[in-house]
Design an enzyme around this catalytic site. Structure first.
Site, PDB file in Angstrom:
ATOM      1  N   SER A 227      50.961  39.515  45.412  1.00 56.17           N
ATOM      2  CA  SER A 227      50.255  40.296  44.407  1.00 56.17           C
ATOM      3  C   SER A 227      49.683  41.530  45.081  1.00 56.17           C
ATOM      4  O   SER A 227      48.860  41.412  45.986  1.00 56.17           O
ATOM      5  CB  SER A 227      49.120  39.460  43.814  1.00 56.17           C
ATOM      6  OG  SER A 227      48.231  40.279  43.088  1.00 56.17           O
TER       7      SER A 227
ATOM      8  N   MET B 225      48.396  51.081  40.510  1.00 59.71           N
ATOM      9  CA  MET B 225      48.523  49.810  39.803  1.00 59.71           C
ATOM     10  C   MET B 225      47.314  48.931  40.096  1.00 59.71           C
ATOM     11  O   MET B 225      46.578  49.160  41.041  1.00 59.71           O
ATOM     12  CB  MET B 225      49.814  49.109  40.209  1.00 59.71           C
ATOM     13  CG  MET B 225      51.057  49.852  39.740  1.00 59.71           C
ATOM     14  SD  MET B 225      52.571  49.038  40.237  1.00 59.71           S
ATOM     15  CE  MET B 225      52.564  47.616  39.161  1.00 59.71           C
TER      16      MET B 225
ATOM     17  N   ASP C 143      50.499  34.652  39.217  1.00 65.45           N
ATOM     18  CA  ASP C 143      50.154  33.501  38.393  1.00 65.45           C
ATOM     19  C   ASP C 143      51.357  32.925  37.646  1.00 65.45           C
ATOM     20  O   ASP C 143      51.579  31.720  37.637  1.00 65.45           O
ATOM     21  CB  ASP C 143      49.058  33.903  37.400  1.00 65.45           C
ATOM     22  CG  ASP C 143      48.564  32.723  36.582  1.00 65.45           C
ATOM     23  OD1 ASP C 143      48.240  31.693  37.185  1.00 65.45           O
ATOM     24  OD2 ASP C 143      48.520  32.835  35.336  1.00 65.45           O
TER      25      ASP C 143
ATOM     26  N   ASP D  70      47.578  43.316  43.960  1.00 70.13           N
ATOM     27  CA  ASP D  70      46.176  43.422  43.565  1.00 70.13           C
ATOM     28  C   ASP D  70      45.216  42.847  44.599  1.00 70.13           C
ATOM     29  O   ASP D  70      44.030  43.129  44.559  1.00 70.13           O
ATOM     30  CB  ASP D  70      45.934  42.712  42.232  1.00 70.13           C
ATOM     31  CG  ASP D  70      46.686  43.355  41.088  1.00 70.13           C
ATOM     32  OD1 ASP D  70      46.981  44.558  41.184  1.00 70.13           O
ATOM     33  OD2 ASP D  70      46.974  42.664  40.103  1.00 70.13           O
TER      34      ASP D  70
END
Length: 197
Positions: free
Chosen positions: A112, A156, A67, A114
């Protein structure tokens, strides 16, 4: 070093050749470096970055990040013409340099681990992060078995439990915490019962 390299310039900006990228395919993408850059969040920092790019004749950027990186790229793109005007007005670049570099093209890629970006199966970095996690799990599983102990592994993922969920499934984890599903009251007893079984 990401935006830090743009702001600082100098040896941070150099042309890549075949030698620069040989023997890196098996490595994570951070071989080019990564840094949080407070200076780029300010107009003065972006002005320095614009000067460095213009001086090198760079008008195409490929921004890989999350982001913050992609928001910074959008701001940089929207300010580009004004930054060049200011550099010309202050005598830091010539009008000819500004004219040659009048358009900034940016490609933004979600990087990312994630895997939390809608519209893509897997974001850049997720697959290599999962491979590293599984290598670690494979290494500690034999130790846990030989010592008959329970091991806790933290991965993470700040606000996204994708890495934890997928690596937990792949490794046969007995218990899992992810931010999308916080533990309910009494989870400790339920976990101990599960582990006891």
């Amino acid at each position: 070093q990401g935006y830090e390299g743009l702001v600082e310039g100098g040896d941070n900006i150099k042309q890549a050749n075949w030698l620069s990228v040989s023997n890196i395919i098996q490595l994570g993408g951070t071989v080019i470096g990564s840094a949080r850059c407070k200076a780029f969040t300010t107009r003065a920092g972006r002005l320095r970055a614009a000067r460095n790019l213009a001086e090198h004749g760079i008008t195409n950027l490929c921004v890989i990040g999350g982001d913050g990186s992609l928001t910074g790229a959008d701001i940089f793109r929207s300010e580009w013409a004004g930054l060049l005007e200011e550099l010309v007005r202050d005598g830091q670049i010539s009008e000819e340099v500004a004219r040659k570099n009048c358009r900034l093209n940016i490609v933004g890629l979600v990087g990312s681990i994630d895997n939390d970006f809608c519209g893509t199966d897997m974001t850049i970095g997720t697959d290599s992060a999962l491979h590293r996690i599984m290598e670690v799990i494979d290494a500690i599983t034999t130790t846990a078995q030989s010592h008959q102990r329970t091991f806790v592994l933290e991965v993470m993922g700040r606000h996204c439990g994708y890495l934890a969920l997928v690596s937990g499934l792949a490794s046969g984890a007995d218990w899992l915490f992810i931010p999308e599903s916080p533990p309910e009251d009494g989870w400790e007893d339920l976990m101990c019962e599960r582990l006891g079984e």
